[in-house]
Enzyme design. Structure first.
Site, short mmCIF file in Angstrom:
data_model
loop_
_atom_site.label_atom_id
_atom_site.label_comp_id
_atom_site.label_asym_id
_atom_site.label_seq_id
_atom_site.Cartn_x
_atom_site.Cartn_y
_atom_site.Cartn_z
N ASN A 115 7.69 -1.94 1.66
CA ASN A 115 8.50 -1.31 2.28
C ASN A 115 9.56 -1.78 3.65
O ASN A 115 8.81 -2.74 4.18
CB ASN A 115 9.39 -0.04 1.92
CG ASN A 115 8.06 1.03 2.80
OD1 ASN A 115 8.83 1.11 4.37
ND2 ASN A 115 7.25 1.35 2.58
N LYS A 141 -6.11 -15.27 -5.60
CA LYS A 141 -4.27 -15.35 -6.03
C LYS A 141 -4.16 -15.27 -7.05
O LYS A 141 -4.93 -16.92 -7.55
CB LYS A 141 -4.56 -16.55 -4.30
CG LYS A 141 -2.67 -17.12 -4.35
CD LYS A 141 -2.02 -17.92 -4.23
CE LYS A 141 -0.58 -18.31 -4.25
NZ LYS A 141 -0.11 -19.79 -3.64
N PRO A 201 -2.40 8.96 -2.39
CA PRO A 201 -2.40 9.89 -2.08
C PRO A 201 -1.07 10.73 -1.44
O PRO A 201 -0.50 9.22 -0.27
CB PRO A 201 -3.96 9.89 -0.74
CG PRO A 201 -3.92 8.84 -0.57
CD PRO A 201 -3.71 7.55 -1.87
N ASP A 202 -0.56 11.82 -1.27
CA ASP A 202 0.65 12.03 -0.31
C ASP A 202 -0.67 12.46 0.69
O ASP A 202 -0.51 13.74 0.99
CB ASP A 202 1.31 12.99 -1.11
CG ASP A 202 2.36 13.91 -0.39
OD1 ASP A 202 2.44 13.53 0.34
OD2 ASP A 202 3.19 13.30 -1.34
N LYS A 254 11.93 18.59 -0.79
CA LYS A 254 10.82 18.12 0.07
C LYS A 254 9.72 19.59 0.12
O LYS A 254 8.51 19.35 0.81
CB LYS A 254 10.67 17.20 0.63
CG LYS A 254 10.74 15.43 -0.87
CD LYS A 254 10.73 14.62 0.31
CE LYS A 254 11.07 13.05 -0.93
NZ LYS A 254 12.07 12.36 -0.53
O1 PMT Z 1 10.47 2.97 10.54
P1 PMT Z 1 12.43 2.60 10.73
O2 PMT Z 1 12.83 1.43 10.61
O3 PMT Z 1 12.16 2.73 12.18
O4 PMT Z 1 12.93 3.97 9.45
C1 PMT Z 1 12.58 5.03 10.22
C2 PMT Z 1 12.24 5.66 8.53
C3 PMT Z 1 13.96 5.36 7.40
C4 PMT Z 1 10.89 4.74 8.29
C5 PMT Z 1 11.99 6.85 8.95
O5 PMT Z 1 13.24 7.73 9.37
C6 PMT Z 1 12.06 7.66 7.69
O6 PMT Z 1 12.61 8.31 6.63
N1 PMT Z 1 10.39 7.93 6.94
C7 PMT Z 1 10.18 8.29 5.88
C8 PMT Z 1 10.14 7.60 4.68
C9 PMT Z 1 9.72 7.82 3.80
O7 PMT Z 1 8.58 7.30 2.78
O8 PMT Z 1 9.93 8.91 2.78
P2 PMT Z 1 9.88 9.83 1.43
O9 PMT Z 1 11.06 10.41 1.09
O10 PMT Z 1 9.77 9.05 0.37
O11 PMT Z 1 8.42 10.56 1.99
C10 PMT Z 1 8.51 12.05 1.82
C11 PMT Z 1 7.62 12.26 3.74
O12 PMT Z 1 6.18 11.49 2.76
C12 PMT Z 1 7.48 11.53 4.65
O13 PMT Z 1 6.76 11.91 5.13
C13 PMT Z 1 6.78 10.06 3.99
O14 PMT Z 1 5.46 10.01 5.06
C14 PMT Z 1 5.59 11.38 3.53
N2 PMT Z 1 4.59 11.15 2.40
C15 PMT Z 1 5.34 9.92 1.30
C16 PMT Z 1 4.28 9.58 0.14
C17 PMT Z 1 3.13 8.93 0.23
N3 PMT Z 1 2.46 9.14 -0.36
N4 PMT Z 1 2.40 10.28 1.68
C18 PMT Z 1 3.04 10.68 1.87
O15 PMT Z 1 2.80 11.44 3.41
#
Ligand code: PMT
Length: 403
Positions: free
Chosen positions: A212, A291, A309-310, A342
């Site tokens: 991403n 590939k 995994p989360d 969340k």
């Molecule tokens: O990196 P930058 O370009 O500065 O941009 C910043 C950002 C937009 C990435 C940052 O501000 C942000 O929003 N980060 C969280 C991105 C994300 O994945 O959001 P989510 O809503 O999908 O996930 C929620 C939370 O769960 C997050 O804390 C994420 O780290 C965590 N997560 C998600 C999936 C996973 N498998 N494991 C996790 O720990």
């Protein structure tokens, strides 16, 4: 003034009779353990010599913006990045006016515009100049534009010109104490903070992956702010192109599973865990050894994905759970509602909600606007630079954490 130990202070000196006191100020700061560099405007050199300040600071004095030798060594951008605090003492009426006009026409004004360091001004001028409507309007404008800019003085009393009133620069010892107080929000001294940042990459074959647009800027800014606040910081970074912030331990990982493993290995005595990483929720179920080749006549391809995994939920539910666990929520709609979901689902203490559908903030940008969502609170902040957002978040999180 223990808080000044190893702090990097850029002392700016502008043209005014109080410049002679800057020598004493530099001495006080060095005595308190700070690493001091001096920047002088051309007018300042009419009042005190660079040689004096070089001898007292133990570092070369900077005074020109376009100095080839300096640009190869400690040029203006390096200086701006180097500093923890930019303190201009004395700050003349002319300097304040140029700042209010947003000018960058000498080294010192350029540094003021370029730095992410804390900023402080110690005004010094004749009382009529200080009270003049133009100066007061400039001061007000700067207060509005830079709410975090600290104003050290001016003091009132007998002035060099014989007038009595406000406009005198504070004494060097007082200024050094105020400089120390800028760092007294060392609220995380002795604490361990772990931060995840950047994207993850989920390999499809040896040359392709799913990922991403996260640049890591938000997470790296948080790591810098936590280190500034005195914490021992471990930054678990996905593949990003950013330098490691000072005083931060960095662990580089690529995939969500590697990030998960690195995060879990940190648990034990973690006080604050912040998940800024944009972790891929899914990965391809198989990794091709070679590939993948397009077959003749092939019009499409199906990838089967399995859940990763989360990480943040695993941390929040772990036996050795950190005292405080903070998730980010990257949303494109229903920001607060989804952030609250969340908060519950991941069992974290806080969620920092940001709207990633906007072009001016979020992924890859230098700015962000957030709402810090707690069990029964919602605190908005920004838009502001990611560094300012990070400092605000560290302040908020550590306050609640101490409570
Ligand atoms: O990196 P930058 O370009 O500065 O941009 C910043 C950002 C937009 C990435 C940052 O501000 C942000 O929003 N980060 C969280 C991105 C994300 O994945 O959001 P989510 O809503 O999908 O996930 C929620 C939370 O769960 C997050 O804390 C994420 O780290 C965590 N997560 C998600 C999936 C996973 N498998 N494991 C996790 O720990």
């Amino acid at each position: 003034m223990q808080t000044l130990t190893r702090k990097r202070i850029l002392v700016g000196i502008t043209g005014g009779i109080a410049a002679y006191k800057s020598a004493e100020l530099v001495r006080e700061l060095v005595r308190a353990g700070a690493d001091v560099r001096v920047v002088m405007t051309p007018a300042a050199k009419e009042f005190i010599t660079p040689l004096t300040l070089q001898a007292l600071s133990g570092n070369p004095v900077h005074h020109t913006l376009l100095d080839e030798a300096a640009e190869m060594g400690m040029g203006h951008i390096e200086l701006a990045r180097w500093a923890d605090l930019l303190l201009v003492a004395p700050a003349s009426a002319d300097f304040i006016a140029r700042l209010a006009a947003g000018m960058g026409n000498d080294l010192l004004t350029t540094l003021f515009l370029a730095t992410q360091a804390k900023l402080a001004l110690a005004p010094a001028m004749n009382e009529k100049m200080w009270l003049n409507a133009s100066t007061q309007a400039n001061v007000q404008q700067l207060q509005q534009r830079f709410p975090d800019l600290a104003w050290f003085g001016p003091d009132a009393g007998q002035q060099a010109c014989g007038d009595v009133g406000p406009g005198r620069m504070l004494e060097p010892v007082g200024l050094a104490q105020l400089a120390a107080s800028c760092f007294e929000q060392n609220v995380l001294t002795g604490r361990k903070v772990v931060i995840t940042a950047g994207p993850t990459r989920e390999a499809i074959d040896p040359v392709r992956y799913l990922s991403n647009h996260s640049s890591g800027k938000m997470g790296f800014a948080l790591a810098a702010a936590a280190a500034e606040a005195g914490a021992a910081v471990t930054l678990i970074a996905g593949p990003v192109n950013l330098p490691t912030p000072d005083r931060v331990d960095r662990l580089d990982v690529v995939s969500a599973r590697e990030m998960h493993e690195a995060a879990m290995a940190q648990l034990g005595a973690v006080d604050l865990f912040i998940g800024t990483a944009a972790v891929a929720d899914f990965r391809p179920d198989t990794l091709a050894d070679q590939k993948l080749k397009k077959q003749d006549g092939q019009s499409g391809m199906t990838l089967t994905l399995v859940q990763n995994p989360d990480i943040i939920a695993s941390v929040a539910k772990a036996e050795q759970r950190p005292t405080s666990v903070v998730a980010f929520a990257a949303e494109t709609q229903n920001l607060l509602e989804y952030a609250r979901r969340k908060l519950d689902r991941k069992a974290v203490d806080w969620v920092v909600a940001n709207d990633v559908s906007r072009q001016d903030i979020g992924f890859g940008q230098d700015h962000n606007e957030v709402v810090l969502v707690g069990k029964d609170s919602e605190r908005p902040f920004g838009p502001a630079s990611k560094h300012q957002v990070a400092r605000w978040l560290i302040e908020q999180l550590s306050a609640s954490f101490h409570a």
